[in-house]
Enzyme design. Structure first.
Site, PDB file in Angstrom:
ATOM      1  N   LYS A 111       0.813  -1.227   0.000  1.00 14.42           N
ATOM      2  CA  LYS A 111       0.000   0.000   0.000  1.00 14.42           C
ATOM      3  C   LYS A 111       0.852   1.285   0.000  1.00 14.42           C
ATOM      4  O   LYS A 111       2.053   1.237   0.313  1.00 14.42           O
ATOM      5  CB  LYS A 111      -0.920  -0.031   1.226  1.00 14.42           C
ATOM      6  CG  LYS A 111      -1.887  -1.223   1.232  1.00 14.42           C
ATOM      7  CD  LYS A 111      -2.901  -1.086   2.356  1.00 14.42           C
ATOM      8  CE  LYS A 111      -3.883  -2.243   2.344  1.00 14.42           C
ATOM      9  NZ  LYS A 111      -4.988  -2.021   3.315  1.00 14.42           N
ATOM     10  N   TYR A 120     -12.323  -2.249  -3.920  1.00 12.23           N
ATOM     11  CA  TYR A 120     -12.843  -2.504  -2.566  1.00 12.23           C
ATOM     12  C   TYR A 120     -14.371  -2.471  -2.520  1.00 12.23           C
ATOM     13  O   TYR A 120     -14.947  -2.168  -1.466  1.00 12.23           O
ATOM     14  CB  TYR A 120     -12.263  -1.484  -1.589  1.00 12.23           C
ATOM     15  CG  TYR A 120     -10.829  -1.780  -1.171  1.00 12.23           C
ATOM     16  CD1 TYR A 120     -10.525  -2.896  -0.379  1.00 12.23           C
ATOM     17  CD2 TYR A 120      -9.783  -0.954  -1.549  1.00 12.23           C
ATOM     18  CE1 TYR A 120      -9.228  -3.174   0.022  1.00 12.23           C
ATOM     19  CE2 TYR A 120      -8.471  -1.221  -1.147  1.00 12.23           C
ATOM     20  CZ  TYR A 120      -8.207  -2.329  -0.367  1.00 12.23           C
ATOM     21  OH  TYR A 120      -6.915  -2.606   0.036  1.00 12.23           O
ATOM     22  N   PHE A 131     -15.625   3.238   6.901  1.00 11.50           N
ATOM     23  CA  PHE A 131     -14.230   3.507   6.548  1.00 11.50           C
ATOM     24  C   PHE A 131     -13.993   3.519   5.030  1.00 11.50           C
ATOM     25  O   PHE A 131     -12.868   3.704   4.587  1.00 11.50           O
ATOM     26  CB  PHE A 131     -13.292   2.481   7.213  1.00 11.50           C
ATOM     27  CG  PHE A 131     -13.562   1.040   6.840  1.00 11.50           C
ATOM     28  CD1 PHE A 131     -13.044   0.501   5.674  1.00 11.50           C
ATOM     29  CD2 PHE A 131     -14.330   0.229   7.664  1.00 11.50           C
ATOM     30  CE1 PHE A 131     -13.280  -0.823   5.326  1.00 11.50           C
ATOM     31  CE2 PHE A 131     -14.574  -1.100   7.333  1.00 11.50           C
ATOM     32  CZ  PHE A 131     -14.045  -1.625   6.158  1.00 11.50           C
ATOM     33  N   ARG A 146      -1.889 -14.590   4.580  1.00 13.89           N
ATOM     34  CA  ARG A 146      -2.681 -13.923   5.634  1.00 13.89           C
ATOM     35  C   ARG A 146      -1.965 -14.040   6.979  1.00 13.89           C
ATOM     36  O   ARG A 146      -1.947 -13.093   7.762  1.00 13.89           O
ATOM     37  CB  ARG A 146      -4.077 -14.537   5.733  1.00 13.89           C
ATOM     38  CG  ARG A 146      -4.910 -14.394   4.463  1.00 13.89           C
ATOM     39  CD  ARG A 146      -5.584 -13.072   4.309  1.00 13.89           C
ATOM     40  NE  ARG A 146      -6.652 -12.852   5.261  1.00 13.89           N
ATOM     41  CZ  ARG A 146      -7.382 -11.752   5.294  1.00 13.89           C
ATOM     42  NH1 ARG A 146      -7.151 -10.766   4.428  1.00 13.89           N
ATOM     43  NH2 ARG A 146      -8.347 -11.598   6.173  1.00 13.89           N
ATOM     44  N   THR A 161      -5.672  -7.004  10.617  1.00  8.38           N
ATOM     45  CA  THR A 161      -5.889  -5.713   9.947  1.00  8.38           C
ATOM     46  C   THR A 161      -5.279  -4.550  10.729  1.00  8.38           C
ATOM     47  O   THR A 161      -4.634  -3.671  10.151  1.00  8.38           O
ATOM     48  CB  THR A 161      -7.403  -5.463   9.772  1.00  8.38           C
ATOM     49  OG1 THR A 161      -7.967  -6.607   9.126  1.00  8.38           O
ATOM     50  CG2 THR A 161      -7.664  -4.230   8.937  1.00  8.38           C
ATOM     51  N   ARG A 201       2.341  -6.511   9.099  1.00  9.00           N
ATOM     52  CA  ARG A 201       1.576  -5.322   9.530  1.00  9.00           C
ATOM     53  C   ARG A 201       2.062  -4.812  10.876  1.00  9.00           C
ATOM     54  O   ARG A 201       2.071  -3.604  11.122  1.00  9.00           O
ATOM     55  CB  ARG A 201       0.087  -5.643   9.558  1.00  9.00           C
ATOM     56  CG  ARG A 201      -0.530  -5.601   8.153  1.00  9.00           C
ATOM     57  CD  ARG A 201      -1.932  -6.117   8.163  1.00  9.00           C
ATOM     58  NE  ARG A 201      -2.643  -5.815   6.935  1.00  9.00           N
ATOM     59  CZ  ARG A 201      -3.784  -6.394   6.609  1.00  9.00           C
ATOM     60  NH1 ARG A 201      -4.336  -7.318   7.391  1.00  9.00           N
ATOM     61  NH2 ARG A 201      -4.394  -6.056   5.487  1.00  9.00           N
ATOM     62  N   ASN A 240      -1.971   0.190   6.823  1.00 13.72           N
ATOM     63  CA  ASN A 240      -1.504  -1.103   7.350  1.00 13.72           C
ATOM     64  C   ASN A 240      -0.592  -1.861   6.367  1.00 13.72           C
ATOM     65  O   ASN A 240      -0.492  -3.079   6.404  1.00 13.72           O
ATOM     66  CB  ASN A 240      -2.681  -1.958   7.832  1.00 13.72           C
ATOM     67  CG  ASN A 240      -3.672  -2.277   6.735  1.00 13.72           C
ATOM     68  OD1 ASN A 240      -3.515  -1.834   5.600  1.00 13.72           O
ATOM     69  ND2 ASN A 240      -4.688  -3.057   7.062  1.00 13.72           N
ATOM     70  N   HIS A 269      -2.106  -5.488   1.655  1.00  9.66           N
ATOM     71  CA  HIS A 269      -3.400  -6.170   1.520  1.00  9.66           C
ATOM     72  C   HIS A 269      -3.111  -7.581   1.037  1.00  9.66           C
ATOM     73  O   HIS A 269      -2.204  -7.795   0.230  1.00  9.66           O
ATOM     74  CB  HIS A 269      -4.268  -5.445   0.480  1.00  9.66           C
ATOM     75  CG  HIS A 269      -5.396  -6.287  -0.016  1.00  9.66           C
ATOM     76  ND1 HIS A 269      -6.571  -6.419   0.678  1.00  9.66           N
ATOM     77  CD2 HIS A 269      -5.507  -7.067  -1.111  1.00  9.66           C
ATOM     78  CE1 HIS A 269      -7.367  -7.262   0.016  1.00  9.66           C
ATOM     79  NE2 HIS A 269      -6.738  -7.658  -1.077  1.00  9.66           N
ATOM     80  N   GLU A 287      -9.111 -10.419  -7.684  1.00  8.97           N
ATOM     81  CA  GLU A 287      -8.236  -9.278  -7.406  1.00  8.97           C
ATOM     82  C   GLU A 287      -7.035  -9.212  -8.357  1.00  8.97           C
ATOM     83  O   GLU A 287      -6.686  -8.141  -8.835  1.00  8.97           O
ATOM     84  CB  GLU A 287      -7.778  -9.329  -5.939  1.00  8.97           C
ATOM     85  CG  GLU A 287      -8.952  -9.054  -5.003  1.00  8.97           C
ATOM     86  CD  GLU A 287      -8.613  -9.190  -3.528  1.00  8.97           C
ATOM     87  OE1 GLU A 287      -7.437  -9.419  -3.188  1.00  8.97           O
ATOM     88  OE2 GLU A 287      -9.547  -9.053  -2.712  1.00  8.97           O
TER      89      GLU A 287
HETATM   90  P1  CMP Z   1      -7.280  -4.707   3.429  1.00  6.49           P
HETATM   91  O1  CMP Z   1      -6.689  -6.038   3.665  1.00  6.49           O
HETATM   92  O2  CMP Z   1      -6.715  -3.877   2.348  1.00  6.49           O
HETATM   93  O3  CMP Z   1      -8.841  -4.906   3.162  1.00  6.49           O
HETATM   94  C1  CMP Z   1      -9.795  -3.924   3.463  1.00  6.49           C
HETATM   95  C2  CMP Z   1      -9.203  -2.776   4.171  1.00  6.49           C
HETATM   96  O4  CMP Z   1     -10.123  -1.933   4.820  1.00  6.49           O
HETATM   97  C3  CMP Z   1      -8.327  -3.284   5.301  1.00  6.49           C
HETATM   98  O5  CMP Z   1      -7.175  -3.869   4.778  1.00  6.49           O
HETATM   99  C4  CMP Z   1      -8.111  -2.014   6.111  1.00  6.49           C
HETATM  100  O6  CMP Z   1      -7.041  -1.240   5.624  1.00  6.49           O
HETATM  101  C5  CMP Z   1      -9.432  -1.318   5.873  1.00  6.49           C
HETATM  102  N1  CMP Z   1     -10.272  -1.407   7.053  1.00  6.49           N
HETATM  103  C6  CMP Z   1     -10.881  -2.461   7.545  1.00  6.49           C
HETATM  104  N2  CMP Z   1     -11.559  -2.159   8.659  1.00  6.49           N
HETATM  105  C7  CMP Z   1     -11.353  -0.858   8.868  1.00  6.49           C
HETATM  106  C8  CMP Z   1     -11.773   0.054   9.844  1.00  6.49           C
HETATM  107  N3  CMP Z   1     -12.558  -0.324  10.856  1.00  6.49           N
HETATM  108  N4  CMP Z   1     -11.338   1.321   9.742  1.00  6.49           N
HETATM  109  C9  CMP Z   1     -10.546   1.708   8.709  1.00  6.49           C
HETATM  110  N5  CMP Z   1     -10.134   0.884   7.729  1.00  6.49           N
HETATM  111  C10 CMP Z   1     -10.526  -0.376   7.823  1.00  6.49           C
END
Ligand code: CMP
Length: 139
Positions: free
Chosen positions: A11, A51, A59, A87, A93, A104, A114, A117, A128
């Site tokens: 990211k 997304y 969010f 994962r 996350t 992460r 973070n 992904h 994806e």
């Molecule tokens: P990612 O694995 O890219 O998949 C979805 C993304 O949404 C996740 O990582 C986070 O970066 C983001 N995300 C998920 N939950 C939240 C949250 N509660 N607040 C902000 N961002 C979020």
């Protein structure tokens, strides 16, 4: 189902923090082979499309604005049990809740920033990587 392939995206925060090469090294050290790789920049619209499953969540705008704020590195990765392995390697996350030693935890800042992904299922992984790569760009 082919369980050897998954999708990963580094990211914009990792580019800003200059941690892309360190993250790549962690991925390679974990035994993944890179089968497709590109650096690109998402538009806000493309990030919203990628997304899409998070449309309507509180969010969503924060996430898609951030994901279109700088470069991303998209990758197709190969390893046995690819989705589960990646994962586990990246961790939860929220970097603060991610286990010690995970990507992460090491390179992320908060739930939005973070660092990486990873696809959460083999079905999503294919959806994806198809978003970023044509068949010819994966070897
Ligand atoms: P990612 O694995 O890219 O998949 C979805 C993304 O949404 C996740 O990582 C986070 O970066 C983001 N995300 C998920 N939950 C939240 C949250 N509660 N607040 C902000 N961002 C979020």
């Amino acid at each position: 189902m082919n369980t050897r392939f998954t999708f990963c995206m580094i990211k914009p925060d990792a580019f800003k923090n200059d941690s892309v090469s360190d993250i790549l090294l962690e991925i390679l050290k974990a035994g993944f082979k890179i089968r497709g790789i590109k650096i690109t920049m998402l538009t806000k619209g493309k990030a919203e499309q990628f997304y899409d499953i998070h449309q309507g969540k509180d969010f969503f705008d924060r996430l898609t604005s951030f994901m279109s704020s700088g470069p991303v590195m998209a990758m197709v990765l190969e390893r046995p049990d690819a989705v589960e392995s990646l994962r586990a390697l990246i961790g939860k996350t929220d970097p603060a809740q991610a286990a010690e030693g995970t990507i992460r935890r090491k390179f992320g800042t908060d739930t939005t920033h973070n660092a990486v992904h990873a696809a959460d299922s083999y079905e999503n992984a294919e959806r994806e990587w198809s978003f970023f790569f044509s068949k010819r760009e994966i070897y």
